[in-house]
Scaffold this active site. Structure first.
Site, short mmCIF file in Angstrom:
data_model
loop_
_atom_site.label_atom_id
_atom_site.label_comp_id
_atom_site.label_asym_id
_atom_site.label_seq_id
_atom_site.Cartn_x
_atom_site.Cartn_y
_atom_site.Cartn_z
N GLY A 20 43.95 92.75 97.88
CA GLY A 20 43.53 92.86 99.26
C GLY A 20 43.47 94.30 99.73
N ARG A 24 45.70 99.67 96.81
CA ARG A 24 46.24 99.03 95.62
C ARG A 24 45.16 98.95 94.53
NH1 ARG A 24 48.96 93.82 97.19
NH2 ARG A 24 50.40 95.32 98.13
N ARG A 43 33.07 101.21 104.14
CA ARG A 43 34.10 100.77 105.08
C ARG A 43 35.52 101.02 104.55
NH1 ARG A 43 32.42 96.49 109.05
NH2 ARG A 43 30.14 96.51 109.07
N ARG A 87 42.31 87.28 91.86
CA ARG A 87 43.04 87.91 92.96
C ARG A 87 44.38 88.40 92.44
NH1 ARG A 87 45.29 89.11 97.51
NH2 ARG A 87 47.03 87.94 98.40
N SER A 90 50.11 90.15 96.91
CA SER A 90 51.48 89.79 97.25
C SER A 90 51.51 88.44 97.95
CB SER A 90 52.10 90.87 98.15
OG SER A 90 51.32 91.02 99.32
N ASP A 204 58.14 89.10 99.67
CA ASP A 204 59.09 88.74 100.72
C ASP A 204 59.42 87.26 100.62
OD1 ASP A 204 57.15 87.39 102.99
OD2 ASP A 204 56.16 89.02 101.93
N ARG A 217 56.59 98.11 96.58
CA ARG A 217 55.61 97.04 96.37
C ARG A 217 54.65 97.37 95.22
NH1 ARG A 217 54.39 93.32 101.29
NH2 ARG A 217 56.38 93.42 102.38
#
Length: 234
Positions: A20, A24, A43, A87, A90, A204, A217
């Site tokens: 996402g 990353r 963008r 995908r 997290s 989390d 992360r």
């Protein structure tokens, strides 16, 4: 080139990993791909193409939420000919048996709604992973120190959820974790006859309140990326 992807024909590989977070995507490309080249920055949604063990791979950010993911998945498939979309992201754990840094392989993705809901109308479509990809990812995860779980996840359409009863019911019905993109990815891939999978790292925990600090992360996500790459080319 499309409205949201400024790549030229041939710049995008048939295998695409989709985090996402665009940063990353940059981290994964620089860490795992050889000769990674920036092919999209429209963008600020960064995309890179390089090679992994001789295989061409694109890592393209998808943004947050199913509407954003749907745009990129549709353009990657329809214009650039992507065949395998995985995908990497997290998620929040929803079972006591799932711990921080564990990896979840999403066999199914439950959701309240997706951008594809209008196509399905009254049908409650059940989006699921591509079985050969899921099977390959499970075997790729074997022998690693990272604990791996296979099962259903929940793709939420809001981040700041004010429906604690939904969390209670998802947990009650064995849902392993919650994220915001996989259900639409699985649906779009099925519609176009492509392969899709979500490989997720637990960042989390909804039941305990634990969470990884932001600086940990990225460094905790290496196994997830390697599992996705090995599964794609098994």
């Amino acid at each position: 080139m499309t409205i949201h992807i400024g790549a030229d024909p041939g710049d995008i590989a048939e295998t695409v990993l989709m985090p996402g977070d665009p940063y990353r995507a940059r981290w994964a490309a620089q860490t795992f791909l050889k000769d990674a080249t920036l092919v999209n920055e429209v963008r600020g949604m960064l995309g890179y193409t390089g090679t992994w063990k001789g295989h061409r791979v694109t890592i393209q950010g998808s943004g947050m939420g199913m509407p954003s993911l749907s745009i990129y998945a549709n353009e990657l498939i329809s214009t650039f000919g992507a065949q395998t979309l995985i995908r990497i992201g997290s998620c929040g754990a929803m079972q006591q048996s799932v711990q921080l840094r564990d990896v979840i392989l999403a066999a199914t993705a439950t959701t309240l709604s997706t951008p594809s809901r209008g196509i399905m109308r009254e049908i409650n479509y059940a989006p699921c992973a591509d079985w050969p990809l899921l099977h390959a990812a499970f075997h790729a995860a074997e022998g690693r120190d990272t604990r791996t779980h296979v099962g259903g996840i929940y793709s939420a359409d809001v981040f700041y959820d004010e429906r604690p009863d939904l969390t209670e019911q998802m947990t009650r019905h064995g849902i392993l974790g919650v994220e915001m993109e996989a259900a639409e990815l699985y649906t779009v891939a099925a519609r176009h006859g492509r392969r899709a999978l979500a490989v997720l790292t637990v960042s989390d925990h909804l039941l305990t309140g634990e969470a990884l600090p932001s600086d940990q992360r990225e460094t905790s996500f290496g196994d997830m990326v390697e599992i996705a790459l090995e599964a794609a080319f098994a």
